[in-house]
Structure formats: structure tokens, C-alpha cells
Design a protein around this motif. Structure first.
Motif, mmCIF file in Angstrom:
data_model
loop_
_atom_site.group_PDB
_atom_site.id
_atom_site.type_symbol
_atom_site.label_atom_id
_atom_site.label_comp_id
_atom_site.label_asym_id
_atom_site.label_seq_id
_atom_site.Cartn_x
_atom_site.Cartn_y
_atom_site.Cartn_z
ATOM 1 N N VAL A 102 29.074 30.744 43.690
ATOM 2 C CA VAL A 102 28.838 29.398 44.193
ATOM 3 C C VAL A 102 28.561 28.460 43.022
ATOM 4 C CG1 VAL A 102 27.398 27.953 45.684
ATOM 5 C CG2 VAL A 102 27.860 30.339 46.330
ATOM 6 N N LEU A 103 29.226 27.304 43.016
ATOM 7 C CA LEU A 103 28.918 26.246 42.057
ATOM 8 C C LEU A 103 28.258 25.100 42.800
ATOM 9 C CD1 LEU A 103 29.056 24.838 39.279
ATOM 10 C CD2 LEU A 103 31.349 24.029 39.915
ATOM 11 N N VAL A 104 27.064 24.702 42.357
ATOM 12 C CA VAL A 104 26.349 23.562 42.911
ATOM 13 C C VAL A 104 26.417 22.425 41.901
ATOM 14 C CG1 VAL A 104 24.147 22.683 43.765
ATOM 15 C CG2 VAL A 104 24.780 25.069 44.184
ATOM 16 N N ILE A 105 26.784 21.237 42.366
ATOM 17 C CA ILE A 105 26.878 20.062 41.495
ATOM 18 C C ILE A 105 25.915 19.001 42.015
ATOM 19 C CG2 ILE A 105 28.403 18.258 40.602
ATOM 20 C CD1 ILE A 105 30.740 20.206 41.231
ATOM 21 N N GLY A 106 25.091 18.444 41.130
ATOM 22 C CA GLY A 106 24.150 17.396 41.494
ATOM 23 C C GLY A 106 22.718 17.823 41.227
ATOM 24 N N GLY A 114 46.077 29.521 45.519
ATOM 25 C CA GLY A 114 46.298 28.804 46.765
ATOM 26 C C GLY A 114 45.026 28.189 47.307
ATOM 27 N N ALA A 115 45.187 27.396 48.361
ATOM 28 C CA ALA A 115 44.090 26.576 48.877
ATOM 29 C C ALA A 115 42.879 27.388 49.298
ATOM 30 C CB ALA A 115 44.586 25.741 50.047
ATOM 31 N N ALA A 116 43.064 28.623 49.781
ATOM 32 C CA ALA A 116 41.937 29.421 50.267
ATOM 33 C C ALA A 116 41.399 30.381 49.214
ATOM 34 C CB ALA A 116 42.337 30.189 51.520
ATOM 35 N N GLY A 117 42.041 30.425 48.056
ATOM 36 C CA GLY A 117 41.631 31.387 47.031
ATOM 37 C C GLY A 117 40.475 30.889 46.187
ATOM 38 N N PRO A 118 40.055 31.701 45.215
ATOM 39 C CA PRO A 118 38.957 31.302 44.325
ATOM 40 C C PRO A 118 39.299 30.034 43.555
ATOM 41 C CG PRO A 118 39.445 33.648 44.100
ATOM 42 C CD PRO A 118 40.555 33.054 44.909
ATOM 43 N N LEU A 119 38.274 29.277 43.240
ATOM 44 C CA LEU A 119 38.431 28.046 42.480
ATOM 45 C C LEU A 119 38.119 28.297 41.014
ATOM 46 C CD1 LEU A 119 36.566 25.609 44.902
ATOM 47 C CD2 LEU A 119 39.048 25.924 44.699
ATOM 48 N N ARG A 120 38.745 27.484 40.180
ATOM 49 C CA ARG A 120 38.441 27.496 38.760
ATOM 50 C C ARG A 120 38.085 26.056 38.383
ATOM 51 N NH1 ARG A 120 39.438 30.686 34.261
ATOM 52 N NH2 ARG A 120 39.767 29.568 32.306
ATOM 53 N N ILE A 121 36.792 25.839 38.112
ATOM 54 C CA ILE A 121 36.303 24.489 37.841
ATOM 55 C C ILE A 121 36.042 24.343 36.351
ATOM 56 C CG2 ILE A 121 34.485 22.794 38.289
ATOM 57 C CD1 ILE A 121 34.867 25.467 40.822
ATOM 58 N N THR A 122 36.622 23.297 35.777
ATOM 59 C CA THR A 122 36.407 23.003 34.361
ATOM 60 C C THR A 122 35.334 21.933 34.235
ATOM 61 O OG1 THR A 122 38.717 23.516 33.849
ATOM 62 C CG2 THR A 122 37.477 22.249 32.208
ATOM 63 N N LEU A 123 34.285 22.252 33.479
ATOM 64 C CA LEU A 123 33.213 21.307 33.221
ATOM 65 C C LEU A 123 33.405 20.667 31.852
ATOM 66 C CD1 LEU A 123 30.145 23.436 34.439
ATOM 67 C CD2 LEU A 123 31.517 21.814 35.765
ATOM 68 N N GLY A 170 34.661 21.890 27.939
ATOM 69 C CA GLY A 170 35.579 23.018 28.049
ATOM 70 C C GLY A 170 35.011 24.221 28.772
ATOM 71 N N ARG A 171 33.827 24.100 29.359
ATOM 72 C CA ARG A 171 33.244 25.225 30.090
ATOM 73 C C ARG A 171 33.982 25.430 31.415
ATOM 74 N NH1 ARG A 171 27.303 22.702 29.972
ATOM 75 N NH2 ARG A 171 28.621 20.820 29.894
ATOM 76 N N THR A 172 34.223 26.654 31.796
ATOM 77 C CA THR A 172 34.895 26.961 33.055
ATOM 78 C C THR A 172 33.995 27.820 33.929
ATOM 79 O OG1 THR A 172 36.007 28.901 32.109
ATOM 80 C CG2 THR A 172 37.191 26.807 32.029
ATOM 81 N N VAL A 173 34.078 27.567 35.222
ATOM 82 C CA VAL A 173 33.255 28.288 36.196
ATOM 83 C C VAL A 173 34.155 28.772 37.326
ATOM 84 C CG1 VAL A 173 31.337 28.144 37.822
ATOM 85 C CG2 VAL A 173 31.253 26.851 35.674
ATOM 86 N N PRO A 174 34.257 30.100 37.545
ATOM 87 C CA PRO A 174 34.961 30.587 38.732
ATOM 88 C C PRO A 174 34.026 30.508 39.933
ATOM 89 C CG PRO A 174 34.216 32.446 37.413
ATOM 90 C CD PRO A 174 33.800 31.208 36.676
#
Length: 344
Positions: A149-153, A234-243, A246-250
Motif C-alpha cells: 500500500v502507498l499512502v500519499i498526504g 494492466g488496469a487491475a495489476g500492480p502499480l509502479r509509482i515513481t516519486l 527517481g524513487r519507485t514504489v510498487p
């Protein structure tokens, strides 16, 4: 989600008398749903309000009868025209006319997730997949157990969310949480010294304690904003978020609690003066420019609550727009001022 304040602070004048013995205790700290079920629904059924509330009705647009935004703006003749509202009920659209309109539509549109309030590349393709408010978090909390889980804020909504995730970690498979905050502070959520609202202090202190000494299930990324979001499978698969940096969070789930703004479009044909900063009432924004805490909001004069369109007022959270210092008791006081002014 529990209120920060006791019920006595969240009732307009006369409401307790209307509810009588049905009212919860004055010192009760209710959840939002309890406030609806135990306060608003019984109030709506009282003789004073019965038959005056149109449920399941949506306002599509508000304007002056026969006049667009530019026509006779500021002229006394414009104020003589009644308001005309396009409403939708039961799948049918119809007109409704009124002499006065109070817009209490709130601020239910989440602001964008990306840096600077702009959508990050890939964000729009997510649709409603991100969790954008605490109600949605409660509805989907079971799916977060054991997930990434990634929480933003780092506002009060995020502080509440960290409490929920802490409870999940204590009662079942712990989620693996990354908390991305824009600040460098060890304790990212703003704490009020000697806070007179114990519930607010409790929620914020809990989240800050987790950030200062993260448990095994939590990692905190500071000075972080979202630069891109991708769903490689795809839309339902895991996300890869770039912060930023250059930091990345699956992540399997994205909880983005980045604030809210008013819905656009409703007032397009009214000559309403909106704040360029808050998107709320311009006069109120000027009166509240130096207010940093909801408990210190001053009383304001009727002129500060005027909209520029005679007979039309933004009220409640809608009048504050993106400003975060709104409090129900302040909104009730402003309503009293507006209604007294309309009554002459």
C-alpha cells in the motif's frame, strides 16, 4: 471516521431542542455515519423540516432566469430576476425557481495526485482505482490486509488512514505500507500545542509516532511527490509509482489523500466572485487569510459573505473551498449571519 469535536459543537442553534430525547449526548464523539443516522435523519423528520427536503435530487446548474453570466452583471435589474435551477429527480429533469439560493455542495472533488496539484502521467488512466477518501478506505480496508500500500498526504485524512493501517497490522496479515509525505519533518502531521480537541490530538499523535519510529510494516518517504504512475500488467495489476528523486514504489493499492476542491460547472452562468486561491467565496477568503486553525476563525460581517450575485451565497465547506480551516460551528454562525441579513 470520528469527528474531532463533541456533538455540542456540531449542532446548529435549535437542533437539540427539535431532537429532544432522541439527541445523542452533547459530549459524544460521533462518526460521520452516526451523525447522519442519529442527528440528520431524525432532524429531517421533525415537523419543522418534514416535507421541505427533496431527497435523491441533483442540481445540475444554477442561473438567473433569462440572463447569462455577462448580462446586466452588477445592475439592479439583474437582482430582480429569480434564480432558475435545473434539477434531476427520478431520471427526469425539470426547472425550479427560487428567490434566494444557498450553495452548500461542499468540496467533494479530490485534487490531483501528481506534484503541484497536476495529474501525474498515468494517473487519469486509473479511474476510480485510487482510494481518495476515508469512506472508501473503510469500504475497502479488508482488501488491504497483507497487500502493498502507498499512502500519499500528511493531513488529517492521512493521519486517520495510518491509524486504520496500524489496526490492520495488529489484527491480521500486516500490509506493507509506504507513506509518502512532502515534508522533511520527522513528525509529518501538524500538531497543535495543547490541542483543545483531544480526538484530533490523538489521531495526529498516533500517526506521527508511527512516522518517527516506523514499525516493520511501514516505510516513510519524505520530501516525496508523485511524478508518474504505471500499471505494467494492466488496469487491475500492480502499480509502479515513481516519486521525486527517481524513487519507485510498487503497490497493490494507492491511498491518495491530497485534499479536495469544489466541483466545477454548477455556477458557470452566475456572476459569483470566487477566490483565486481557495475557489471558495472571495470575501470570506480575504477575511480568513491569516487563520491557520479552525478553532480561531473570527466572526465575519455580512459583506464578507456576499457572493457578488445578490441573493446567492456559498455556505459551509463550499464557502471555504480548498481552505482547510472549516468547522461546522463556524458554518452555522455564518448561516445565521446570512439568514438574518436576508430577513432584513
Amino acid at each position: 471516521t470520528r469527528f474531532f469535536s463533541r456533538l455540542a459543537m456540531n449542532l446548529p442553534a435549535g437542533a437539540a431542542a427539535l431532537l429532544g430525547d432522541r439527541a445523542p449526548p452533547a459530549d459524544a464523539i460521533l462518526t460521520g455515519r452516526a451523525y447522519v443516522d442519529d442527528v440528520l435523519v431524525p432532524l429531517a423528520a421533525t415537523p419543522a423540516l418534514a416535507g421541505r427536503i427533496r431527497e435523491a435530487t441533483r442540481v445540475i446548474a444554477v442561473g438567473r432566469a433569462g440572463l447569462g453570466r455577462r448580462e446586466l452583471a452588477g445592475h439592479p435589474i439583474r437582482a430582480e430576476r429569480r434564480f432558475r435551477l435545473l434539477i434531476e429527480h427520478g431520471g427526469r429533469e425539470q426547472w425550479l425557481e427560487a428567490d434566494h439560493v444557498l450553495d452548500a455542495t461542499g468540496v467533494g472533488v479530490p485534487t490531483a495526485i501528481g506534484a503541484g496539484g497536476l495529474p501525474a502521467p498515468g494517473e487519469r488512466a486509473l479511474g476510480d482505482r485510487p482510494i481518495r477518501d476515508l469512506g472508501a478506505l473503510d469500504d475497502r480496508r479488508a482488501a488491504l490486509a497483507g497487500a502493498r500500500v502507498l499512502v500519499i498526504g500528511h493531513g488529517h485524512s492521512a493521519a486517520n488512514a495510518l491509524g486504520v493501517l496500524d489496526e490492520l497490522a495488529a489484527t491480521g496479515p500486516a500490509p506493507q505500507v509506504t507513506w509518502a509525505v512532502r515534508t522533511l519533518n520527522l513528525r509529518p502531521c501538524v500538531e497543535v500545542a495543547s490541542d483543545p480537541l483531544p480526538e484530533r490530538q490523538r489521531v495526529v499523535a498516533r500517526a506521527n509516532a508511527l512516522a518517527a519510529r516506523p514499525p516493520a510494516w511501514l516505510r516513510v518517504e519524505r520530501r516525496a511527490s508523485v511524478e508518474a504512475i504505471a500499471a505494467p500488467d494492466g488496469a487491475a495489476g500492480p502499480l509502479r509509482i515513481t516519486l521525486s528523486g527517481g524513487r519507485t514504489v510498487p503497490a497493490d493499492h494507492l491511498i491518495a489523500l491530497t485534499g479536495y476542491r469544489p466541483a466545477p460547472g454548477l455556477l458557470d452562468e452566475l456572476a459569483v466572485e470566487l477566490s483565486s486561491v481557495t475557489e471558495g467565496a472571495a470575501g470570506l477568503a480575504r477575511a480568513m487569510a491569516n487563520v491557520t486553525d479552525c478553532l480561531s476563525c473570527p466572526a465575519v460581517a455580512p459583506a464578507a459573505l456576499a457572493s457578488g450575485e445578490p441573493g446567492f451565497h456559498l455556505v459551509g465547506a463550499r464557502s471555504y473551498g480548498r481552505a482547510t480551516t472549516f468547522l461546522l460551528q463556524t458554518g452555522f454562525a455564518q448561516l445565521d449571519t446570512i439568514l438574518d441579513d436576508l430577513a432584513g
